[in-house]
Design an enzyme around this catalytic site. Structure first.
Site, PDB file in Angstrom:
ATOM      1  N   ARG A  27     -13.108  -8.562  -1.356  1.00  0.00           N
ATOM      2  CA  ARG A  27     -12.508  -8.217  -0.054  1.00  0.00           C
ATOM      3  C   ARG A  27     -12.028  -6.759  -0.075  1.00  0.00           C
ATOM      4  O   ARG A  27     -11.351  -6.326  -0.997  1.00  0.00           O
ATOM      5  CB  ARG A  27     -11.330  -9.152   0.237  1.00  0.00           C
ATOM      6  CG  ARG A  27     -10.572  -8.858   1.541  1.00  0.00           C
ATOM      7  CD  ARG A  27      -9.367  -7.982   1.326  1.00  0.00           C
ATOM      8  NE  ARG A  27      -8.535  -7.872   2.523  1.00  0.00           N
ATOM      9  CZ  ARG A  27      -7.537  -7.016   2.653  1.00  0.00           C
ATOM     10  NH1 ARG A  27      -7.227  -6.198   1.667  1.00  0.00           N
ATOM     11  NH2 ARG A  27      -6.815  -6.977   3.749  1.00  0.00           N
ATOM     12  N   THR A  56      -4.092   1.435  -2.634  1.00  0.00           N
ATOM     13  CA  THR A  56      -3.572   0.069  -2.618  1.00  0.00           C
ATOM     14  C   THR A  56      -4.300  -0.832  -3.602  1.00  0.00           C
ATOM     15  O   THR A  56      -5.438  -0.532  -3.996  1.00  0.00           O
ATOM     16  CB  THR A  56      -3.739  -0.541  -1.206  1.00  0.00           C
ATOM     17  OG1 THR A  56      -3.086  -1.792  -1.130  1.00  0.00           O
ATOM     18  CG2 THR A  56      -5.208  -0.745  -0.860  1.00  0.00           C
ATOM     19  N   THR A  95       0.879  -1.177   0.000  1.00  0.00           N
ATOM     20  CA  THR A  95       0.000   0.000   0.000  1.00  0.00           C
ATOM     21  C   THR A  95       0.909   1.217   0.000  1.00  0.00           C
ATOM     22  O   THR A  95       2.073   1.107   0.390  1.00  0.00           O
ATOM     23  CB  THR A  95      -0.825   0.006   1.321  1.00  0.00           C
ATOM     24  OG1 THR A  95      -1.624  -1.169   1.379  1.00  0.00           O
ATOM     25  CG2 THR A  95      -1.721   1.230   1.448  1.00  0.00           C
ATOM     26  N   THR A  97       0.004   0.909   6.447  1.00  0.00           N
ATOM     27  CA  THR A  97       0.225  -0.182   5.502  1.00  0.00           C
ATOM     28  C   THR A  97       0.340  -1.468   6.326  1.00  0.00           C
ATOM     29  O   THR A  97       0.565  -1.419   7.532  1.00  0.00           O
ATOM     30  CB  THR A  97       1.526   0.017   4.686  1.00  0.00           C
ATOM     31  OG1 THR A  97       2.637   0.077   5.602  1.00  0.00           O
ATOM     32  CG2 THR A  97       1.499   1.300   3.877  1.00  0.00           C
ATOM     33  N   GLY A  98       0.195  -2.598   5.659  1.00  0.00           N
ATOM     34  CA  GLY A  98       0.295  -3.877   6.370  1.00  0.00           C
ATOM     35  C   GLY A  98      -1.056  -4.556   6.483  1.00  0.00           C
ATOM     36  O   GLY A  98      -1.995  -4.221   5.749  1.00  0.00           O
TER      37      GLY A  98
HETATM   38  N1  GLY Z   1      -3.326  -2.555   4.166  1.00  0.00           N
HETATM   39  C1  GLY Z   1      -3.765  -2.971   2.901  1.00  0.00           C
HETATM   40  C2  GLY Z   1      -4.753  -4.067   2.956  1.00  0.00           C
HETATM   41  O1  GLY Z   1      -4.731  -4.876   3.871  1.00  0.00           O
HETATM   42  O2  GLY Z   1      -5.584  -4.136   2.057  1.00  0.00           O
END
Ligand code: GLY
Length: 375
Positions: A249, A239, A221, A272-273
């Protein structure tokens, strides 16, 4: 294109002055005259904001900083910056060439917030547009809504004049998807060079792919936050989401309070993550509230990570030490122009990007825990 009128400019400046006061000044008895120190312009982002140039000369944070200091609107500058990464086929976690979902389709999420104007917009599960951050900004500027998803988001983008493409895969993202498919569905997706010896080698190679990509890349991301000398704060997160996700999702990135949150008087935070961990805790909102209580960006961010750790109790999400088996990072910028990047583990994606008057650099993230998620 977002413009701030003079009244909003003055309000933002006064709010920034309040936020840069000490907690006792801000929350106790105010002195008769608040002497306000103008913050210096700063742009921070995840590390990819100082890695990709899409064939040009500037990275995301360099371009955003240059435009902010030239007097452009802060959000316009940040979105122009992240557009570089979205358009660059080399970043396989964002925009064009982002890792696709389980059906091989690139679905993108993004949101943005404009502090002085108190506006926000987002898109989720958007297909066919390379720059979802710009569509999120159009949702913010041109609708009464904060979030459009799926085919509705695409129809909106088409109506706003964005080019809609059939397929945002690059050769690389398609190859990565096919490798994943061969590994997870080997009875149907065969290696075209399937002599036994070669297959053994290939199987071993594919088995290590996810660890080679690194968990951060699978959740890759870009978040980018900035402030100008008038104390105007904006942020954007964009992202392709979790690689190989169940179609539809949506992670944390387009959700206000999770992938991004800001309050112009307090600061901006993005992530991010692992999106699910952040969604459960609305951690960006929590970290902004920590800043509001007077915590430093580093302490506010680490307290947010601690909340995620405390709420991670399912065995499938824990490593052998009983700690989270995933990475998650936050990029924290306060209204005084102070900043920090924090990560769950010292080993995870250990840097983030900063651009100030001294130029752009990658600097270390502050970890909550030693070691790595897999330990
Ligand atoms: N942090 C990006 C995601 O899990 O979609």
């Amino acid at each position: 294109m977002t413009r701030v009128n003079r009244r909003e400019f003055v309000i933002a400046g006064a709010a920034a002055g309040l936020a840069s006061a000490t907690p006792s000044q801000a929350f106790g008895r105010a002195p008769a005259v608040l002497t306000r120190q103008s913050p210096k312009a700063v742009v921070i982002s995840s590390a990819n904001g100082n890695r990709f140039r899409n064939g040009g000369t500037e990275t995301c944070v360099e371009l955003a900083f240059r435009r902010i200091t030239a007097g452009d609107d802060v959000l316009d500058s940040l979105v122009a910056g992240v557009n570089i990464v979205e358009l660059d086929p080399e970043d396989a976690s964002v925009g064009y060439g982002g890792r696709p979902n389980a059906d091989g389709i690139v679905q993108l999420d993004a949101c943005c917030m404009h502090g002085p104007m108190r506006r926000a917009g987002g898109v989720a599960a958007l297909e066919g547009v390379r720059t979802p951050s710009s569509v999120a900004q159009a949702v913010m500027d041109q609708t009464d809504h904060h979030l459009l998803v799926g085919p509705g988001a695409q129809a909106f983008a088409r109506n706003m004049g964005f080019e809609i493409e059939d397929d945002l895969n690059t050769d690389r993202s398609r190859r990565l998807w096919l490798e994943w498919k061969r590994r997870t569905d080997p009875r149907h997706y065969l290696d075209p060079n399937r002599e036994l010896a070669r297959r053994d080698v290939e199987t071993k190679r594919l088995a290590t792919l996810d660890s080679e990509h690194g968990e951060d890349e699978l959740h890759g991301t870009i978040n980018c936050n900035g402030i100008n000398p008038a104390g105007q704060i904006c942020g954007v997160t964009t992202t392709s989401g979790l690689a190989w996700k169940i179609p539809g999702r949506v992670g944390d990135s387009p959700i206000l309070g999770a992938g991004l949150y800001l309050d112009n008087a307090v600061g901006a935070v993005g992530s991010t993550g692992r999106g699910e961990a952040n969604l459960y805790n609305l951690t960006s909102f929590l970290i902004v509230e920590n800043l509001r209580q007077g915590m430093s960006p580093k302490d506010a961010g680490l307290a947010g990570l601690r909340r995620i750790q405390e709420n991670t109790i399912e065995r499938r999400l824990l490593n052998s030490r009983g700690l989270p088996n995933f990475g998650v990072n936050f990029y924290v910028l306060d209204a005084g122009g102070e900043y920090a990047g924090v990560s769950m583990y010292s080993s995870q994606n250990s840097r983030y990007a900063v651009c100030t008057e001294n130029g752009a650099a990658l600097v270390p993230l502050e970890p909550l825990l030693d070691g790595s998620p897999g330990d």
